[in-house]
Design a protein around this motif. Structure first.
Motif, PDB file in Angstrom:
ATOM      1  N   THR A 183     -43.753  52.804   6.012  1.00 26.17           N
ATOM      2  CA  THR A 183     -44.742  53.075   4.981  1.00 26.17           C
ATOM      3  C   THR A 183     -44.196  54.179   4.086  1.00 26.17           C
ATOM      4  O   THR A 183     -43.225  54.856   4.455  1.00 26.17           O
ATOM      5  N   ASP A 191     -45.359  57.101   3.632  1.00 24.27           N
ATOM      6  CA  ASP A 191     -45.429  58.361   4.380  1.00 24.27           C
ATOM      7  C   ASP A 191     -44.324  58.450   5.432  1.00 24.27           C
ATOM      8  O   ASP A 191     -43.729  59.523   5.622  1.00 24.27           O
ATOM      9  N   SER A 192     -44.055  57.354   6.125  1.00 19.42           N
ATOM     10  CA  SER A 192     -43.021  57.397   7.165  1.00 19.42           C
ATOM     11  C   SER A 192     -41.630  57.528   6.555  1.00 19.42           C
ATOM     12  O   SER A 192     -40.760  58.184   7.120  1.00 19.42           O
ATOM     13  N   VAL A 247     -40.957  59.182   3.755  1.00 19.40           N
ATOM     14  CA  VAL A 247     -40.871  60.597   3.373  1.00 19.40           C
ATOM     15  C   VAL A 247     -40.606  61.462   4.594  1.00 19.40           C
ATOM     16  O   VAL A 247     -39.737  62.348   4.573  1.00 19.40           O
ATOM     17  N   ASP A 248     -41.327  61.220   5.679  1.00 16.73           N
ATOM     18  CA  ASP A 248     -41.165  62.018   6.897  1.00 16.73           C
ATOM     19  C   ASP A 248     -39.776  61.854   7.501  1.00 16.73           C
ATOM     20  O   ASP A 248     -39.133  62.842   7.884  1.00 16.73           O
TER      21      ASP A 248
END
Length: 393
Positions: free
Chosen positions: A274, A276-277, A279-280
């Motif tokens: 995703t 977010d994942s 980016v993380d």
């Protein structure tokens, strides 16, 4: 060998005044400086500078030292009748990329090379020259294969496990004898420069105006040039580059393989990715998201269409930690180190300079010169490197 400060000295050999005039004139032209500007900065009257550039005036020893300090070069360049390669090298560099290099950027590059020469000299004097040089021989004509094999070979040489992520690549590259400095450049389209210096060796300049993850990629990219394009005298890398340039494609591929090895991506399920994942995970790898996305596409984890949907994601700026600006620094110490890095002074280089002073290798005046500052500025800077000055009369 870097210039050694001599106070004062007398010229004991006859100079070829025409040769000296040519050097002075060409140096000034390299930096788009006017005679009044040089005169104001050096304290040498305009009339005297003009006469020196016409070959009508023999300089004093002090004037030679002042001009060498101004142009950040070895004073022996001016008093010898030979032409030295470093000068010819920067002249060719500035001529080729003249439209892309502002006058301030030309000075920045000249000071960068001055720092590289100093670092080479100090490492030799202090017995800290890397003994195990990394060597790589290209096989075949497939550029991406060169990049993959060179990155794997360098990771193995540095002792990294197949999945391990480099923590401080600036330290890693210094371990293999590369002089690597970060410096603010006015032209933000320039990411980095590799220069094969005739005396200092392999030198890499990284544009400090970029964020630290981009700097990591640029540094690795330029090291790729130093390994795979070591026949070139210099390579200038731009943010906007010709997408058909195989040399740049290869250096990018080298950086991608070195920073994001295939083994680090082996357990990723594309269905679970995703924004977010991405980016993380990119943050944990210490790369920007586009670098991770390209690596995922490289390994067949993302399709071209899926990769495009993840391009352009941003990592929060506050989470990016610069290894030379750790959170443990005080606010004042952090600002001082930031200002030093902006000028090109790395922690590694500063430590060499202060150690050389402690061991009597350089004088206090020479230390200030190597640190691109004044003796007065050294007291505050020295505290950051465990150096407390006791004035010697």
């Amino acid at each position: 060998m870097p210039r050694i400060t001599i106070q004062p000295f007398a010229l004991t050999m006859s100079l070829d005044l025409r040769n000296l005039a040519d050097k002075l004139r060409r140096y000034r032209q390299q930096f788009d400086a006017t005679l009044p500007q040089v005169a104001e900065s050096t304290g040498i009257p305009v009339e005297a500078m003009a006469a020196l550039e016409r070959g009508e005036l023999s300089p004093s020893g002090d004037q030679i030292l002042i001009l060498a300090d101004y142009y950040k070069c070895d004073f022996k360049f001016f008093i010898s009748n030979d032409r030295l390669a470093p000068f010819e090298q920067t002249e060719n560099l500035f001529r080729r990329f003249g439209d892309d290099l502002s006058a301030p950027d030309r000075w920045s590059i000249q000071e960068f090379l001055f720092l590289c020469e100093n670092e080479s000299f100090l490492a030799e004097e202090l017995g800290r020259v890397p003994r195990d040089a990394f060597e790589f021989t290209k096989r075949g004509k497939f550029y991406k294969r060169h990049a993959d094999e060179a990155a794997k070979a360098l990771r193995t040489f540095l002792g990294y496990k197949s999945h391990e992520i480099p923590a401080d690549i600036f330290h890693d590259f210094r371990r293999i004898g590369i002089h690597i400095f970060r410096r603010h450049l006015e032209n933000s389209n320039i990411s980095g420069i590799f220069i094969k210096h005739p005396t200092a060796g392999k030198c890499v300049l990284v544009n400090y105006s970029e964020d630290v993850y981009r700097q990591r990629f640029t540094a690795t990219h330029e090291v790729g040039h130093s390994i795979l394009d070591d026949k070139e005298d210099f390579v200038v890398s731009f943010k906007r580059w010709n997408r058909e340039d195989l040399v740049e494609i290869r250096a990018n591929a080298f950086a991608g393989h070195f920073l994001v090895p295939a083994a680090a991506l082996a357990k990723i399920d594309s269905a679970s990715l995703t924004p977010d994942s991405i980016v993380d995970f990119a943050d944990r790898l210490r790369v920007n998201t586009d670098t991770l996305v390209f690596a995922l596409k490289r390994e067949g984890i993302l399709t071209e269409v899926a990769a495009r949907s993840f391009m352009g994601l941003r990592i929060p700026k506050g989470s990016k930690i610069d290894p030379e600006l750790p959170p443990t620094l005080s606010a004042r110490g952090r600002q001082t180190k930031h200002d030093l890095l902006r000028r090109g002074i790395s922690t590694h280089y500063a430590q060499l300079c202060f150690d050389a002073y402690r061991q009597g290798v350089v004088s206090l005046g020479r230390l200030a010169e190597m640190m691109l500052g004044t003796e007065k500025e050294l007291w505050e800077i020295g505290k950051l490197f465990g150096w407390s000055h006791e004035h010697e009369s």
